[in-house]
Write a protein that holds these residues in place. Structure first.
Motif, PDB file in Angstrom:
ATOM      1  N   THR A 132       0.819   1.951   3.759  1.00 38.47           N
ATOM      2  CA  THR A 132       0.462   1.879   2.336  1.00 38.47           C
ATOM      3  C   THR A 132      -0.805   1.043   2.167  1.00 38.47           C
ATOM      4  O   THR A 132      -0.916  -0.047   2.729  1.00 38.47           O
ATOM      5  N   SER A 133      -1.731   1.568   1.364  1.00 40.14           N
ATOM      6  CA  SER A 133      -2.996   0.859   1.124  1.00 40.14           C
ATOM      7  C   SER A 133      -3.287   0.840  -0.372  1.00 40.14           C
ATOM      8  O   SER A 133      -2.985   1.801  -1.085  1.00 40.14           O
ATOM      9  N   VAL A 134      -3.872  -0.254  -0.835  1.00 36.99           N
ATOM     10  CA  VAL A 134      -4.253  -0.399  -2.257  1.00 36.99           C
ATOM     11  C   VAL A 134      -5.491   0.456  -2.531  1.00 36.99           C
ATOM     12  O   VAL A 134      -6.414   0.519  -1.712  1.00 36.99           O
ATOM     13  N   ILE A 135      -5.493   1.123  -3.677  1.00 39.20           N
ATOM     14  CA  ILE A 135      -6.671   1.851  -4.152  1.00 39.20           C
ATOM     15  C   ILE A 135      -7.336   0.992  -5.225  1.00 39.20           C
ATOM     16  O   ILE A 135      -6.712   0.659  -6.237  1.00 39.20           O
ATOM     17  N   GLU A 136      -8.569   0.607  -5.001  1.00 41.06           N
ATOM     18  CA  GLU A 136      -9.222  -0.277  -5.959  1.00 41.06           C
ATOM     19  C   GLU A 136     -10.729  -0.034  -5.987  1.00 41.06           C
ATOM     20  O   GLU A 136     -11.307   0.509  -5.044  1.00 41.06           O
ATOM     21  N   THR A 137     -11.307  -0.421  -7.098  1.00 41.62           N
ATOM     22  CA  THR A 137     -12.760  -0.400  -7.274  1.00 41.62           C
ATOM     23  C   THR A 137     -13.216  -1.843  -7.393  1.00 41.62           C
ATOM     24  O   THR A 137     -12.379  -2.759  -7.457  1.00 41.62           O
ATOM     25  N   PRO A 138     -14.497  -2.074  -7.437  1.00 37.23           N
ATOM     26  CA  PRO A 138     -14.954  -3.470  -7.607  1.00 37.23           C
ATOM     27  C   PRO A 138     -14.419  -4.102  -8.876  1.00 37.23           C
ATOM     28  O   PRO A 138     -14.316  -5.338  -8.967  1.00 37.23           O
ATOM     29  N   ASP A 139     -14.059  -3.270  -9.855  1.00 40.22           N
ATOM     30  CA  ASP A 139     -13.649  -3.835 -11.143  1.00 40.22           C
ATOM     31  C   ASP A 139     -12.147  -3.955 -11.303  1.00 40.22           C
ATOM     32  O   ASP A 139     -11.662  -4.884 -11.962  1.00 40.22           O
ATOM     33  N   LYS A 140     -11.415  -3.043 -10.740  1.00 43.05           N
ATOM     34  CA  LYS A 140      -9.974  -3.088 -10.979  1.00 43.05           C
ATOM     35  C   LYS A 140      -9.213  -2.344  -9.892  1.00 43.05           C
ATOM     36  O   LYS A 140      -9.769  -1.557  -9.120  1.00 43.05           O
ATOM     37  N   THR A 141      -7.879  -2.618  -9.889  1.00 44.60           N
ATOM     38  CA  THR A 141      -6.968  -1.934  -8.970  1.00 44.60           C
ATOM     39  C   THR A 141      -6.410  -0.717  -9.672  1.00 44.60           C
ATOM     40  O   THR A 141      -5.970  -0.792 -10.840  1.00 44.60           O
ATOM     41  N   LEU A 142      -6.405   0.422  -8.955  1.00 40.71           N
ATOM     42  CA  LEU A 142      -5.951   1.673  -9.550  1.00 40.71           C
ATOM     43  C   LEU A 142      -4.521   2.034  -9.162  1.00 40.71           C
ATOM     44  O   LEU A 142      -3.872   2.835  -9.835  1.00 40.71           O
ATOM     45  N   THR A 170       0.658   6.052  -6.162  1.00 37.18           N
ATOM     46  CA  THR A 170       1.342   5.345  -7.248  1.00 37.18           C
ATOM     47  C   THR A 170       0.312   4.712  -8.169  1.00 37.18           C
ATOM     48  O   THR A 170      -0.853   4.525  -7.804  1.00 37.18           O
ATOM     49  N   ASP A 171       0.793   4.336  -9.359  1.00 40.76           N
ATOM     50  CA  ASP A 171      -0.060   3.557 -10.263  1.00 40.76           C
ATOM     51  C   ASP A 171       0.044   2.095  -9.911  1.00 40.76           C
ATOM     52  O   ASP A 171       0.694   1.722  -8.925  1.00 40.76           O
ATOM     53  N   VAL A 172      -0.579   1.232 -10.730  1.00 40.97           N
ATOM     54  CA  VAL A 172      -0.604  -0.202 -10.417  1.00 40.97           C
ATOM     55  C   VAL A 172       0.782  -0.833 -10.482  1.00 40.97           C
ATOM     56  O   VAL A 172       1.001  -1.918  -9.947  1.00 40.97           O
TER      57      VAL A 172
END
Length: 399
Positions: free
Chosen positions: A78-88, A2-4
């Motif tokens: 379910t797990s969040v997909i994120e980078t150091p800068d933002k959540t994807l 999913t998206d944010v």
């Protein structure tokens, strides 16, 4: 995936198969809308809690489907997909566990049904581990063990002793032995309860670390009482409660087999009542029965506990006097004769009684069996009758 905002960007073919809808129908729809409405609030609450704790969300809930089932149970992660800068966005993995849950429910129902059945059985059923700790027991088993309420987690062998053939059976006897189909034993519990039981023992996973032993305990007291009653009836006279002819012959044969030429020989005494028929004819059979019962008591009271007294039929009685010696036996026979003569029963102003013609003979090694000894003693009682009755006659054994 999913998206944010929680809108679906991608699903794989396995997900399409689970919910029975193609990717084109699912793209850009909110993932939460795919949760069964009644479960949605709880799922949202759990998702928010996982976000706050920065954890992977795990849950099990219902999902509407257009496949074989209208609703499926999904085991979801379910797990969040994120980078150091933002959540994807997020990624969700779902496994259809509907069939597994049905099987689990069926097993639970079967287990509950089995426990309900075991709970009302008259047999005690319990399962113990290799240490003897009770893992399951129905109420009947706990009653045998003398415990109040549930006896699970207690050590079975601390609560009871099981005896068979005068041997105490230990924990190790059961653990190392094989299955037992039916063992007649005596169970004693710590509250001094004592039960005659029929015991069955089954081993489950024998020899492994998680071995179990299943004990099935049946109260065998009534069967044993019945067996004892039938055995007693087969060997005793119902009126006088003395031994009958069959048991008397067996006792005489046993006594003959034990002859070792002791200082005092065993003696057989046969007692034939005189004038018993007039008692029956004139006083009635009830009076005759009463007289026979009183005479039986008289014989038992006069002889030793080690002596054997029997009613051989009608008005004939026999007594085996082990290692009594002929002289003592003759004195005993005279005492019996005198007591029989003294015994009187009053009825309707009349007095009834009998006398006894008694024959005596020794048991000797040369006797070929009970019949030969009985024949000699019979000869003595017949001789006593021919001499006018109410007498004791000794018939010598052949030298």
């Amino acid at each position: 995936q999913t998206d944010v905002l929680g809108r679906i960007d991608f699903v794989n073919p396995a997900f399409e198969n689970i919910i029975g809808r193609p990717t084109s129908d699912l793209q850009h729809t909110y993932l939460i809308n795919g949760v069964f409405e009644a479960d949605r609030e709880a799922v949202l609450s759990g998702w928010k809690q996982s976000l706050r704790n920065k954890e992977v969300f795990r849950g099990r809930f219902r999902i509407p489907s257009q496949g074989e089932r209208d609703l499926i149970w999904g085991d979801v992660m379910t797990s969040v997909i994120e980078t150091p800068d933002k959540t994807l966005g997020s990624i969700t993995v779902i496994r259809d566990v509907s069939r597994e849950l049905e099987v689990e429910e069926a097993l639970r129902e079967e287990q509950q049904r089995a426990e309900n059945i075991l709970g009302v059985l008259q047999e005690g059923v319990l399962m113990v581990d290799i240490e003897g700790r009770i893992r399951f027991a129905n109420q009947t088993a706990c009653q045998f063990l003398g415990t109040e309420g549930d006896c699970a987690q207690q050590n079975f062998f601390d609560l009871v002793e099981i005896w068979s053939d005068d041997k105490l059976l230990t924990h190790n006897d059961f653990l190392t032995g094989g299955d037992i189909d039916s063992l007649y034993a005596t169970l004693k519990n710590r509250n001094d309860g004592r039960y005659d039981i029929d015991l069955t023992v089954l081993h489950v996973r024998q020899g492994r670390y998680n071995e179990r032993m299943v004990f099935v305990i049946r109260d065998d007291s009534e069967r044993r009482r019945q067996e004892e009653r039938l055995s007693w009836e087969a060997t005793h006279d119902s009126l006088t409660h003395l031994l009958n002819r069959r048991a008397f012959s067996a006792s005489l044969l046993k006594c003959q087999g034990e002859i070792t030429e002791p200082a005092a020989r065993s003696v057989l005494m046969l007692i034939d009542l005189d004038h018993f028929k007039p008692v029956n004819d004139e006083g009635g059979h009830l009076l005759g029965d009463d007289l026979l019962k009183r005479l039986a008591d008289l014989f038992k009271d006069t002889v030793r506990q080690s002596d054997t007294v029997a009613r051989l039929g009608g008005d004939e009685f026999g007594i085996i006097l082990p290692m009594c010696g002929l002289e003592r036996a003759e004195a005993l026979a005279e005492r019996i004769r005198e007591r029989v003569e003294e015994l009187r029963i009053e009825q309707d102003g009349r007095s009834f009684g009998v006398t006894a013609s008694i024959g005596l003979t020794e048991l000797v090694p040369g006797d070929r069996g009970p019949r030969e000894v009985i024949s000699r003693a019979d000869e003595g009682s017949y001789t006593a009758k021919s001499r006018g009755r109410n007498a004791v006659v000794v018939v010598p054994a052949p030298s």
